[in-house]
Design an enzyme around this catalytic site. Structure first.
Site, mmCIF file in Angstrom:
data_model
loop_
_atom_site.group_PDB
_atom_site.id
_atom_site.type_symbol
_atom_site.label_atom_id
_atom_site.label_comp_id
_atom_site.label_asym_id
_atom_site.label_seq_id
_atom_site.Cartn_x
_atom_site.Cartn_y
_atom_site.Cartn_z
ATOM 1 N N ASP A 166 4.823 3.068 -5.115
ATOM 2 C CA ASP A 166 5.402 3.600 -3.882
ATOM 3 C C ASP A 166 6.684 4.376 -4.151
ATOM 4 O O ASP A 166 7.615 3.874 -4.790
ATOM 5 C CB ASP A 166 5.676 2.465 -2.897
ATOM 6 C CG ASP A 166 4.390 1.845 -2.385
ATOM 7 O OD1 ASP A 166 3.557 2.589 -1.837
ATOM 8 O OD2 ASP A 166 4.202 0.626 -2.552
ATOM 9 N N SER A 192 4.732 -3.693 -6.825
ATOM 10 C CA SER A 192 4.934 -4.909 -6.032
ATOM 11 C C SER A 192 3.857 -5.072 -4.964
ATOM 12 O O SER A 192 3.809 -6.103 -4.294
ATOM 13 C CB SER A 192 6.317 -4.891 -5.377
ATOM 14 O OG SER A 192 7.328 -4.985 -6.364
ATOM 15 N N LYS A 230 10.100 -7.902 -8.699
ATOM 16 C CA LYS A 230 11.208 -7.066 -9.137
ATOM 17 C C LYS A 230 12.430 -7.428 -8.287
ATOM 18 O O LYS A 230 12.275 -7.697 -7.099
ATOM 19 C CB LYS A 230 10.877 -5.586 -8.947
ATOM 20 C CG LYS A 230 9.671 -5.092 -9.759
ATOM 21 C CD LYS A 230 9.313 -3.660 -9.352
ATOM 22 C CE LYS A 230 8.044 -3.182 -10.039
ATOM 23 N NZ LYS A 230 7.632 -1.830 -9.585
ATOM 24 N N ASP A 285 5.712 2.673 -11.491
ATOM 25 C CA ASP A 285 5.734 2.118 -10.154
ATOM 26 C C ASP A 285 4.834 2.987 -9.271
ATOM 27 O O ASP A 285 4.517 4.129 -9.635
ATOM 28 C CB ASP A 285 7.181 2.111 -9.642
ATOM 29 C CG ASP A 285 7.286 1.656 -8.200
ATOM 30 O OD1 ASP A 285 6.770 0.579 -7.885
ATOM 31 O OD2 ASP A 285 7.884 2.393 -7.389
#
Length: 220
Positions: free
Chosen positions: A17, A111, A142, A15
């Protein structure tokens, strides 16, 4: 770093962030502004924004709102977030972690869209993986596992051979739903049941093994 039993993987799915890039300041600025526009409690909004695409967060917060308005606001917020990189820095340990992965199978699964991921990885001074799955790559946000499954497929590995690095409830749930092991990164992640938890990436040492696999040594 204390000796530990390593976590063995063939590929890593990261991922962005709050996992490798600290963008919390920007996220808070943008979502507080949106919450004020909607008459919502910003502190409550910030509890649920992490990990999902913006439109999915909006739908969760305002379930009766027309979805086209969520997509419209999401486009506007993505533009704002892409232009705002003040305070965007690497998570502690991320530069060395990414350098250790340079020749190993890994992908970004975020995302964010491509423009936002370019902006934030660039602002944090981190190299962009050759493989990345962004908002444009998937049909579901997600905690749906689609992004992680696509990342594994593009790298050419089975889900059970992959380890996910995530910070959010939605992201950890997505990694688990994909059949992958999950390393939770940061204080927030500890509450969501990752297989392993670290405060930041300084607690992870990456070792390339002779058989091509990856050993992750996690600080106790």
């Amino acid at each position: 770093m204390p000796a530990t039993t390593p976590l063995i993987a063939r590929a890593l799915l990261l991922d962005m962030d709050s996992t490798i890039v600290n963008s919390e300041a920007v996220v808070e600025r943008c979502w507080r502004r949106w919450a004020a526009e909607q008459g919502l409690d910003a502190d409550e909004v910030l509890k649920v924004v992490h990990g999902r695409q913006g439109w999915a967060t909006m739908a969760a917060l305002l379930p009766d709102r027309p979805m086209e308005l969520n997509h419209e606001d999401n486009r506007r917020m993505l533009e704002q977030e892409t232009a705002d990189v003040e305070g965007v820095v690497p998570v502690p340990g991320a530069p060395a972690f990414m350098a250790a992965l340079a020749q190993l199978p890994h992908a970004l699964v975020t995302s964010a869209d491509r423009a936002l991921s370019d902006a934030r990885m660039g602002a944090a001074g981190l190299p962009m993986p050759d493989v990345r799955i962004t908002a444009e790559s998937v049909s579901a946000s997600k905690p749906d596992p689609e992004g992680f499954l696509k990342g594994a497929a593009e790298l050419g590995y089975a889900p059970e051979d992959c380890v996910v690095f995530e910070d959010s409830e939605a992201g950890i749930a997505a990694g688990r739903a994909a059949g992958m092991r999950v390393v939770g990164v940061g204080e927030r992640a500890a509450a969501f049941g990752p297989d392993v938890h670290v405060r930041d990436l300084r607690e992870v040492r990456v070792e390339a093994l002779a058989d091509g696999s990856i050993a992750l040594h996690i600080a106790a």
